[in-house]
Design an enzyme around this catalytic site. Structure first.
Site, mmCIF file in Angstrom:
data_model
loop_
_atom_site.group_PDB
_atom_site.id
_atom_site.type_symbol
_atom_site.label_atom_id
_atom_site.label_comp_id
_atom_site.label_asym_id
_atom_site.label_seq_id
_atom_site.Cartn_x
_atom_site.Cartn_y
_atom_site.Cartn_z
ATOM 1 N N HIS A 47 47.329 42.554 46.953
ATOM 2 C CA HIS A 47 46.742 42.311 48.277
ATOM 3 C C HIS A 47 47.174 43.412 49.246
ATOM 4 C CE1 HIS A 47 45.512 40.389 51.961
ATOM 5 N NE2 HIS A 47 46.754 40.446 52.396
ATOM 6 N N TYR A 99 50.360 35.376 40.236
ATOM 7 C CA TYR A 99 49.319 34.351 40.384
ATOM 8 C C TYR A 99 48.008 34.639 39.657
ATOM 9 C CZ TYR A 99 48.005 37.562 44.200
ATOM 10 O OH TYR A 99 47.667 38.667 44.938
ATOM 11 N N ARG A 143 39.369 42.982 43.734
ATOM 12 C CA ARG A 143 40.542 43.697 44.260
ATOM 13 C C ARG A 143 41.411 44.071 43.068
ATOM 14 N NH1 ARG A 143 44.525 39.860 46.567
ATOM 15 N NH2 ARG A 143 45.690 40.497 44.723
#
Ligand SMILES: Cc1ncc(C[n+]2csc(CCOP(=O)(O)OP(=O)(O)O)c2C)c(N)n1
Ligand SMILES: [Mg+2]
Length: 363
Positions: A264, A273, A260
């Site tokens: 998100h 993160y 990805r």
């Protein structure tokens, strides 16, 4: 006591690949594919078009025109490869990120935007496109796909279903239950897991101690890992899995190993993160660049072709943006219309209550 990281681990996973990140064509004994130059140009065009729609959607969200958007950036090959493997009679069950599969099923991208703009309650007729509505409840569509596949089986139809889900979804009960049902009923379903390495901020290591495709053997059906950034391999593997399913050989799990590239959703900030180096490493495996390199090297297309595709993509972006902004606001009470197939007293009461509330604004 710390766990021994090697416990449960087996031989390193095999990755099915037909096109390297450098654009070199490689052979595979089980999964080869013979594509015409025209088919290759078609796949390239698909990849570029869906990336362009995605880019426009992110921009529209940033400008306040969409409530949210879940970007497919980096996952184009997994979606176009598998999506182009489907026949018209096959049925696809997506998550909320399958814009590339939607493209292959002939869903107008503006309908996707309408859903994220909050002006439609689904956006398309699943029966018209054989493409189910987007599903936000993680993993639940795997059960729908298995149920649908069992229907195909009972009808004796020449079709299969395919269900899309993420790496994070593999930890859901629904997904594991759907594996069991598919297996024991030998249902004609292909489980297409896009392992994009992240479930929002949770890395893959928090979902599994073994490669995801190996889960299938515990349920009694085959699983393979394919290079999810290789559109040729994704097409070849999915085509074979669907053909096997249609001919009564039961389910299969395909783990498309991908990444990805974006957040998100537009509500997420991945810099909180994950490290930038990870993204940089995956940029070298870009699903579009390798096809472009292959085409150049093998004279499947010239600069004129690439320029024309870029121009067409820009035009699509402009068109999608314009039509998105023109989408009419919905009738507020329409949200109650299709909750049940038939009228229901509770829904009637809620509709009446909401109508009274709305009337309060007109006074
Ligand atoms: C049942 C359920 N639990 C939690 C959520 C919140 N949620 C939305 S997306 C997501 C992560 C899904 O990750 P993955 O399956 O890897 O798919 P990806 O978003 O990476 O494509 C979660 C936990 C949800 N939508 N449904
Ligand atoms: Mg994921």
């Amino acid at each position: 006591m710390t766990a021994d990281a090697s416990r449960g681990a087996e031989a390193p996973p095999e990755l099915i690949q037909l096109l390297t990140p450098e654009g070199e064509r490689v052979e595979h004994p089980d999964y080869d594919i013979d594509l015409t130059p025209e088919e290759i140009r078609g796949l390239y065009r698909d990849l570029v078009m869906v990336r362009r729609v995605d880019l426009e959607a992110v921009a529209l969200q940033r400008q306040g025109e969409l409530g949210l958007w879940a970007s497919l950036l980096g996952q184009e090959a997994a979606q176009i490869g598998s999506g182009r493997a489907l026949t018209e009679a096959d049925m696809a069950f997506p998550t909320y990120r399958e814009h590339g599969v939607a493209w292959c099923r002939g869903v107008d991208p503006v309908n996707l935007l309408g859903l994220f703009r909050g002006v439609n309650h689904g956006g398309w007729d699943p029966a018209e496109h054989n493409f189910h509505l987007y599903t936000i409840v993680i993993g639940s569509q795997t059960l729908h796909a298995v149920g649908y596949a069992m229907g195909i089986q009972r009808d004796g139809a020449e079709a299969a279903s395919i269900v899309y889900f993420g790496d994070g979804a593999t930890s859901q009960g629904d997904v594991n239950e759907s594996f069991i049902w598919a297996s024991v009923f030998n249902a004609p379903v292909v489980f297409f897991c896009q392992n994009n390495q992240w479930a929002i901020s949770e890395p893959l290591e928090k979902q599994s101690r073994i490669p995801l495709y190996r889960r299938a053997s515990g349920f009694g059906f085959p699983g393979v890992r394919v290079d999810g950034n290789d559109v040729f391999a994704c097409l070849a593997v999915t085509r074979k899995a669907l053909a096997d399913a249609r001919s009564g050989q039961g389910p299969m799990l395909i783990e498309a190993f991908t990444y990805r590239m974006g957040a998100h959703t537009t509500s997420d900030d991945p810099t909180r993160y994950r490290v930038a180096a990870e993204l940089e490493a995956w940029k070298l495996k870009d699903p579009i660049e390798r096809v472009r390199a292959y085409m150049f090297k093998n004279q499947i297309a010239d600069q004129e072709f690439f320029d024309a595709v870029d121009a067409e993509a820009d035009e699509l972006g402009r068109d999608v943006r314009k039509r998105c902004l023109e989408l009419p606001d919905p009738e507020p009470l329409a949200i109650f219309d299709n909750v049940y197939a038939e009228r229901h007293s509770l829904i009637d009461a809620e509709r009446a209550e909401f109508a009274t509330y709305l009337e309060g604004f007109e006074a």
